[in-house]
Every structure is written in C-alpha cells, then in structure tokens.
Motif scaffolding. Sequence first.
Motif, PDB file in Angstrom:
ATOM      1  N   SER A 191      -2.446   3.381   2.151  1.00 51.39           N
ATOM      2  CA  SER A 191      -2.274   5.457   2.018  1.00 51.39           C
ATOM      3  C   SER A 191      -2.739   5.651   3.154  1.00 51.39           C
ATOM      4  O   SER A 191      -3.745   5.363   4.211  1.00 51.39           O
ATOM      5  N   VAL A 192      -2.698   6.992   3.536  1.00 51.38           N
ATOM      6  CA  VAL A 192      -2.554   7.638   4.596  1.00 51.38           C
ATOM      7  C   VAL A 192      -3.071   8.957   3.983  1.00 51.38           C
ATOM      8  O   VAL A 192      -2.550   9.781   4.364  1.00 51.38           O
ATOM      9  N   ARG A 193      -4.522   9.419   4.491  1.00 48.17           N
ATOM     10  CA  ARG A 193      -4.673  10.064   4.009  1.00 48.17           C
ATOM     11  C   ARG A 193      -4.839  10.916   2.905  1.00 48.17           C
ATOM     12  O   ARG A 193      -4.166  12.177   2.154  1.00 48.17           O
ATOM     13  N   GLY A 194      -5.200  10.166   1.349  1.00 47.55           N
ATOM     14  CA  GLY A 194      -4.994  10.332   0.089  1.00 47.55           C
ATOM     15  C   GLY A 194      -3.632  10.234   0.014  1.00 47.55           C
ATOM     16  O   GLY A 194      -3.205   9.292  -1.465  1.00 47.55           O
ATOM     17  N   ARG A 195      -2.972   9.623   0.565  1.00 51.03           N
ATOM     18  CA  ARG A 195      -1.175   9.902  -0.096  1.00 51.03           C
ATOM     19  C   ARG A 195      -0.754   8.280  -0.188  1.00 51.03           C
ATOM     20  O   ARG A 195      -0.659   7.489   1.590  1.00 51.03           O
ATOM     21  N   PRO A 196       0.543   8.006  -0.736  1.00 50.86           N
ATOM     22  CA  PRO A 196       0.839   6.283  -0.823  1.00 50.86           C
ATOM     23  C   PRO A 196       1.772   6.093   0.475  1.00 50.86           C
ATOM     24  O   PRO A 196       2.271   6.928   0.771  1.00 50.86           O
ATOM     25  N   ALA A 197       1.895   5.024   0.975  1.00 50.84           N
ATOM     26  CA  ALA A 197       2.003   4.603   2.068  1.00 50.84           C
ATOM     27  C   ALA A 197       3.190   3.224   2.136  1.00 50.84           C
ATOM     28  O   ALA A 197       2.237   3.043   1.441  1.00 50.84           O
ATOM     29  N   PHE A 198       4.363   3.429   2.599  1.00 50.50           N
ATOM     30  CA  PHE A 198       5.343   2.641   2.352  1.00 50.50           C
ATOM     31  C   PHE A 198       5.175   2.381   4.121  1.00 50.50           C
ATOM     32  O   PHE A 198       5.424   3.046   4.678  1.00 50.50           O
ATOM     33  N   LEU A 199       5.937   0.844   4.080  1.00 53.88           N
ATOM     34  CA  LEU A 199       6.285   0.375   5.679  1.00 53.88           C
ATOM     35  C   LEU A 199       7.971   0.011   5.604  1.00 53.88           C
ATOM     36  O   LEU A 199       8.107  -0.897   4.422  1.00 53.88           O
TER      37      LEU A 199
END
Length: 213
Positions: A191-199
Amino acid sequence: MSRHPVRPSRTLPAAEWWAPLLVDLGAVQRGSAELGLCVRDVDLTSGRAQVSVQWPGAPAATLLPDPEAGRDALLQSIAAAGPARLAAVGDEPADFTSSPLSSHGWLLDELGRRSDAWYAYLAEPVELLRVRTDGRRATDVAVGRTSRGDVVEVRVPLAGLGADGMDVGLTYTLVERAVTVAARDLRPAGSVRGRPAFLTGMPGEDVGPGPGA
C-alpha cells in the motif's frame, strides 16, 4: 482531462508543483553519476517533497528541498551530504553515454519537463506520488489513480534509457500505462499511504527485479 495543473508551480503555472524539483534533481543526478550519487527516492505522498540520496558504502541522507528554490540551492543541500555536481552546461538529457544512474537522471528530467501528462491528456485524474530506484536496473514511478483510490507503480528499465533520444515523451506512455493496464498485468505491491498499490511494467516489458525487490 484539464487545462490546468492539479497544484501549479509558483514559478511555472503550467507545470505541477514538483516539476522544477525533478528537472533540477535530474541535472544533479546526471552530473554526479560518476561520483556514485544515487537520487534513490523522491517521495511526494505528503504533499511536500522528501528526497533520499545515497553514495556507495554510505547510509542514505534525507532532504526536504523547496521544489522551486533552484538547482544551485538543491546542489548545495545535496553536496552537504556527499560529492555532487551539476550536469555540464549544454549536456542535454539525451546526449550522454548512458549508465544506469545517468539514465535515472534522464528519467527524472523527463518526468519534470512533461508534468502535463498528469492532467492534460487523460479523462481520469492521476497524481505522481513517488519515484524510487535501485540505481542499477530500474526506477519505479508510483501513479495515484484518484478516482479508483489505488496506486499503480510502473517499473521503468534503466538500460539504455534516454541514450539515443528515442525515449522522449516516455512520461505520457508511463501515465497511460498506469491508467489503462489490465488487471491481469498488475501484481499486488502493498500500500501507499493507505491505498492499495499494484506493480506493472511498461508496455511490452515484464516486471523484473527492481527498487521494491
């Protein structure tokens, strides 16, 4: 899409607030590549810039630069932590023998000069959140997809990047990739600042080892 930046630069009203800093960081990174300097992390997630720089065998130093203070002030703050210099006058970003650190500097410059990619060409609002590199293989660019509440990190291979002038405009491709990438081409990345992150990788590129590895 919009005709105006989300948060305009004070000195460049048509550019995002972080654009002058990335251009200046690109100049320092390109000029200092042979000195071992790596602009390892540019974190914009808090709404202000936090920059981590590192030299071989030394711990990373964290700076909080004013994005519009100018490259001389930026160079001075980086040089207080280790050896650094600006790219030579006339050393255009595409006119150098590419090394991974030089390529990373080219990418920083490219992102800064084309900040309109974040607001002028796509119907979906997006934001640049972070640029981080391992200094050897790849740079990850984190794009916040604000309407979806998530983040896509696009991995950009550094090998040969910017060396022949053929990569100019890569920023537009990168942002479009983050917005249009199919779910099957996304890997969970925390996550990035509480948001789900994807690569994901650039179009046609597999996601290999990189800064998040």
